[in-house]
Write a protein that holds these residues in place. Structure first.
Motif, PDB file in Angstrom:
ATOM      1  N   ILE A 136       0.841  -1.201   0.000  1.00 32.14           N
ATOM      2  CA  ILE A 136       0.000   0.000   0.000  1.00 32.14           C
ATOM      3  C   ILE A 136       0.875   1.250   0.000  1.00 32.14           C
ATOM      4  O   ILE A 136       0.594   2.207  -0.730  1.00 32.14           O
ATOM      5  N   SER A 137       1.936   1.239   0.796  1.00 30.48           N
ATOM      6  CA  SER A 137       2.858   2.386   0.830  1.00 30.48           C
ATOM      7  C   SER A 137       3.501   2.614  -0.526  1.00 30.48           C
ATOM      8  O   SER A 137       3.590   3.754  -0.999  1.00 30.48           O
ATOM      9  N   GLU A 138       3.962   1.529  -1.168  1.00 30.85           N
ATOM     10  CA  GLU A 138       4.576   1.636  -2.497  1.00 30.85           C
ATOM     11  C   GLU A 138       3.583   2.224  -3.496  1.00 30.85           C
ATOM     12  O   GLU A 138       3.912   3.132  -4.254  1.00 30.85           O
ATOM     13  N   ASP A 139       2.356   1.702  -3.494  1.00 36.65           N
ATOM     14  CA  ASP A 139       1.333   2.194  -4.433  1.00 36.65           C
ATOM     15  C   ASP A 139       1.037   3.671  -4.193  1.00 36.65           C
ATOM     16  O   ASP A 139       0.928   4.454  -5.145  1.00 36.65           O
ATOM     17  N   THR A 140       0.924   4.052  -2.935  1.00 40.03           N
ATOM     18  CA  THR A 140       0.620   5.448  -2.605  1.00 40.03           C
ATOM     19  C   THR A 140       1.738   6.365  -3.062  1.00 40.03           C
ATOM     20  O   THR A 140       1.484   7.404  -3.691  1.00 40.03           O
TER      21      THR A 140
END
Length: 181
Positions: A136-140
């Motif tokens: 999720i952090s990478e996508d954000t």
């Protein structure tokens, strides 16, 4: 004012009542602690039903822990009786009995393979959650146009490769210069 013959009897009665209250309260606290421990242990076991052998071992661990609690209650009763008979018993002895018993009881349960399996499942679930959080952090970060951890790792790998190439070129240049001299 009361006469002196009643005063020691009243004091003794009050002392015994106080000790009985203290013992009853500590027994109640012991039962609450034991109950809370078993409840949390049961919850952990429900989530990951162990195999029959593990379950038998887990129950044996619980029985051993329960024996430890019973021994502690017996020790408390003996020390309370000693105090009632006039022996000087420090309150820290009572605390130490419960602390040592709690440590031993937890050790009995935690040494079972069922506990290890439940703990392993918990760690696995935590690692899965960490992986999801990282994704999720990478996508954000990617959506915000910022470099992600993967991007930074890729840049780092490229820099290391460039340094290797540079060292190889420097060595070749050193050999060419030596040959020309």
């Amino acid at each position: 004012m009361s006469d002196s013959s009643e005063n020691p009897t009243q004091e003794w009665t009050k002392l015994v009542e106080n000790m009985n209250d203290a013992v009853a309260e500590s027994m109640e606290q012991n039962m609450k602690a034991s109950s809370a421990f078993m409840e949390s242990w049961s919850d952990a076991m429900e989530e990951s039903m162990p195999e029959q052998g593990e379950m038998a071992e887990a129950m044996e661990g619980y029985n051993d822990a329960y024996e430890v609690w019973l021994d502690a209650a017996e020790q408390m009763f003996e020390r309370t009786s000693d105090a009632a008979e006039g022996e000087d018993v420090a309150m820290s002895e009572f605390r130490d009995i419960w602390l040592q018993s709690a440590n031993e009881a937890f050790k009995q349960v935690m040494s079972t393979s069922a506990y290890a399996a439940a703990n392993g499942q918990l760690v696995s679930a935590m690692m899965d959650l960490q992986e999801q959080t990282d994704e999720i952090s990478e996508d954000t970060l990617e959506q915000l146009g910022m470099p992600t951890g993967s991007d930074i790792e890729e840049v780092g790998e490229r820099l290391v490769e460039l340094e290797r190439r540079q060292h190889r070129v420097e060595k070749k240049l050193d050999r060419v210069i030596e040959a020309l001299e």
